[in-house]
Scaffold this motif. Structure first.
Motif, mmCIF file in Angstrom:
data_model
loop_
_atom_site.group_PDB
_atom_site.id
_atom_site.type_symbol
_atom_site.label_atom_id
_atom_site.label_comp_id
_atom_site.label_asym_id
_atom_site.label_seq_id
_atom_site.Cartn_x
_atom_site.Cartn_y
_atom_site.Cartn_z
ATOM 1 N N UNK A 3 0.852 -1.184 0.000
ATOM 2 C CA UNK A 3 0.000 0.000 0.000
ATOM 3 C C UNK A 3 0.894 1.242 0.000
ATOM 4 N N UNK A 4 0.295 2.393 -0.213
ATOM 5 C CA UNK A 4 1.042 3.643 -0.272
ATOM 6 C C UNK A 4 1.315 4.165 1.137
ATOM 7 N N UNK A 5 2.532 4.675 1.327
ATOM 8 C CA UNK A 5 2.928 5.322 2.571
ATOM 9 C C UNK A 5 3.445 6.710 2.237
ATOM 10 N N UNK A 6 3.177 7.646 3.132
ATOM 11 C CA UNK A 6 3.607 9.034 2.984
ATOM 12 C C UNK A 6 4.842 9.245 3.845
ATOM 13 N N UNK A 7 5.912 9.776 3.238
ATOM 14 C CA UNK A 7 7.173 9.982 3.937
ATOM 15 C C UNK A 7 7.600 11.436 3.744
ATOM 16 N N UNK A 8 7.849 12.141 4.842
ATOM 17 C CA UNK A 8 8.334 13.518 4.749
ATOM 18 C C UNK A 8 9.852 13.484 4.674
ATOM 19 N N UNK A 9 10.391 14.004 3.572
ATOM 20 C CA UNK A 9 11.838 13.977 3.354
ATOM 21 C C UNK A 9 12.365 15.395 3.253
ATOM 22 N N UNK A 10 13.651 15.550 3.545
ATOM 23 C CA UNK A 10 14.342 16.830 3.406
ATOM 24 C C UNK A 10 15.289 16.715 2.222
ATOM 25 N N UNK A 11 14.903 17.334 1.124
ATOM 26 C CA UNK A 11 15.734 17.270 -0.078
ATOM 27 C C UNK A 11 16.794 18.346 -0.027
ATOM 28 N N UNK A 12 17.945 18.049 -0.549
ATOM 29 C CA UNK A 12 19.070 18.980 -0.571
ATOM 30 C C UNK A 12 19.350 19.398 -2.014
ATOM 31 N N UNK A 18 19.146 26.191 1.378
ATOM 32 C CA UNK A 18 18.110 25.803 2.329
ATOM 33 C C UNK A 18 17.601 24.403 2.007
ATOM 34 N N UNK A 19 17.174 23.725 3.034
ATOM 35 C CA UNK A 19 16.551 22.420 2.835
ATOM 36 C C UNK A 19 15.130 22.619 2.324
ATOM 37 N N UNK A 20 14.658 21.706 1.546
ATOM 38 C CA UNK A 20 13.286 21.726 1.060
ATOM 39 C C UNK A 20 12.593 20.476 1.571
ATOM 40 N N UNK A 21 11.544 20.669 2.367
ATOM 41 C CA UNK A 21 10.767 19.523 2.832
ATOM 42 C C UNK A 21 9.791 19.123 1.739
ATOM 43 N N UNK A 22 9.717 17.852 1.471
ATOM 44 C CA UNK A 22 8.892 17.318 0.402
ATOM 45 C C UNK A 22 8.200 16.055 0.893
ATOM 46 N N UNK A 23 7.010 15.810 0.355
ATOM 47 C CA UNK A 23 6.314 14.565 0.640
ATOM 48 C C UNK A 23 6.647 13.571 -0.467
ATOM 49 N N UNK A 24 7.113 12.398 -0.072
ATOM 50 C CA UNK A 24 7.355 11.316 -1.017
ATOM 51 C C UNK A 24 6.368 10.200 -0.701
ATOM 52 N N UNK A 25 5.841 9.586 -1.737
ATOM 53 C CA UNK A 25 4.930 8.455 -1.564
ATOM 54 C C UNK A 25 5.652 7.205 -2.020
ATOM 55 N N UNK A 43 19.955 12.595 -3.008
ATOM 56 C CA UNK A 43 19.630 13.989 -2.772
ATOM 57 C C UNK A 43 18.747 14.245 -1.575
ATOM 58 N N UNK A 44 18.738 13.318 -0.613
ATOM 59 C CA UNK A 44 17.900 13.457 0.574
ATOM 60 C C UNK A 44 18.800 13.454 1.799
ATOM 61 N N UNK A 45 18.589 14.422 2.692
ATOM 62 C CA UNK A 45 19.343 14.455 3.944
ATOM 63 C C UNK A 45 18.767 13.419 4.889
ATOM 64 N N UNK A 46 19.637 12.631 5.475
ATOM 65 C CA UNK A 46 19.205 11.549 6.353
ATOM 66 C C UNK A 46 19.641 11.778 7.794
ATOM 67 N N UNK A 47 19.499 12.992 8.282
ATOM 68 C CA UNK A 47 19.933 13.293 9.644
ATOM 69 C C UNK A 47 18.915 12.868 10.690
ATOM 70 N N UNK A 48 17.675 12.625 10.292
ATOM 71 C CA UNK A 48 16.622 12.205 11.218
ATOM 72 C C UNK A 48 15.834 11.048 10.613
ATOM 73 N N UNK A 49 15.160 10.312 11.465
ATOM 74 C CA UNK A 49 14.248 9.277 10.977
ATOM 75 C C UNK A 49 12.981 9.989 10.515
ATOM 76 N N UNK A 50 12.531 9.732 9.291
ATOM 77 C CA UNK A 50 11.379 10.460 8.767
ATOM 78 C C UNK A 50 10.053 9.968 9.344
ATOM 79 N N UNK A 51 9.043 10.829 9.247
ATOM 80 C CA UNK A 51 7.686 10.414 9.581
ATOM 81 C C UNK A 51 7.169 9.557 8.441
ATOM 82 N N UNK A 52 6.740 8.357 8.746
ATOM 83 C CA UNK A 52 6.201 7.436 7.745
ATOM 84 C C UNK A 52 4.777 7.091 8.170
ATOM 85 N N UNK A 53 3.817 7.517 7.352
ATOM 86 C CA UNK A 53 2.414 7.319 7.683
ATOM 87 C C UNK A 53 1.680 6.601 6.560
#
Length: 88
Positions: A3-12, A18-25, A43-53
């Motif tokens: 199924x589809x999951x929504x992940x908030x990522x910080x693209x560089x 500046x970082x750009x927050x983006x929703x990835x599915x 191209x994604x900063x991995x400094x934190x565990x993302x919200x996965x919903x």
């Protein structure tokens, strides 16, 4: 079943410094698989565990319709990798 999951990522690398927050599915079977796929995204900063919903059935249909209408990526490729919707 996948199924589809929504992940908030910080693209560089957007040039503004500046970082750009983006929703990835991601079309995966569980949040752990989404996290594994997240770790391979370029191209994604991995400094934190993302919200996965999880995404509702109605929103899943919207995501698939957007992918088909935009024609940037095929639905099959989006399901195998990920799909960026918009910047937050």
């Amino acid at each position: 079943m996948d199924s589809w999951y929504k992940v908030e990522v910080h693209r560089a690398h957007f040039g503004s410094g500046k970082d750009q927050r983006t929703i990835a599915y991601m079309f995966v079977k569980d949040p752990m698989e989404a996290l594994i796929r997240y770790k391979t995204m370029p191209g994604v900063k991995r400094d934190k565990i993302p919200n996965i919903l999880p995404v509702s059935d109605r929103k899943s249909k919207e995501v698939e319709e957007n992918i088909i209408q935009e024609k940037r990526i095929s639905l099959n490729v989006a399901k195998k990798t990920w799909y960026y919707s918009k910047r937050i």
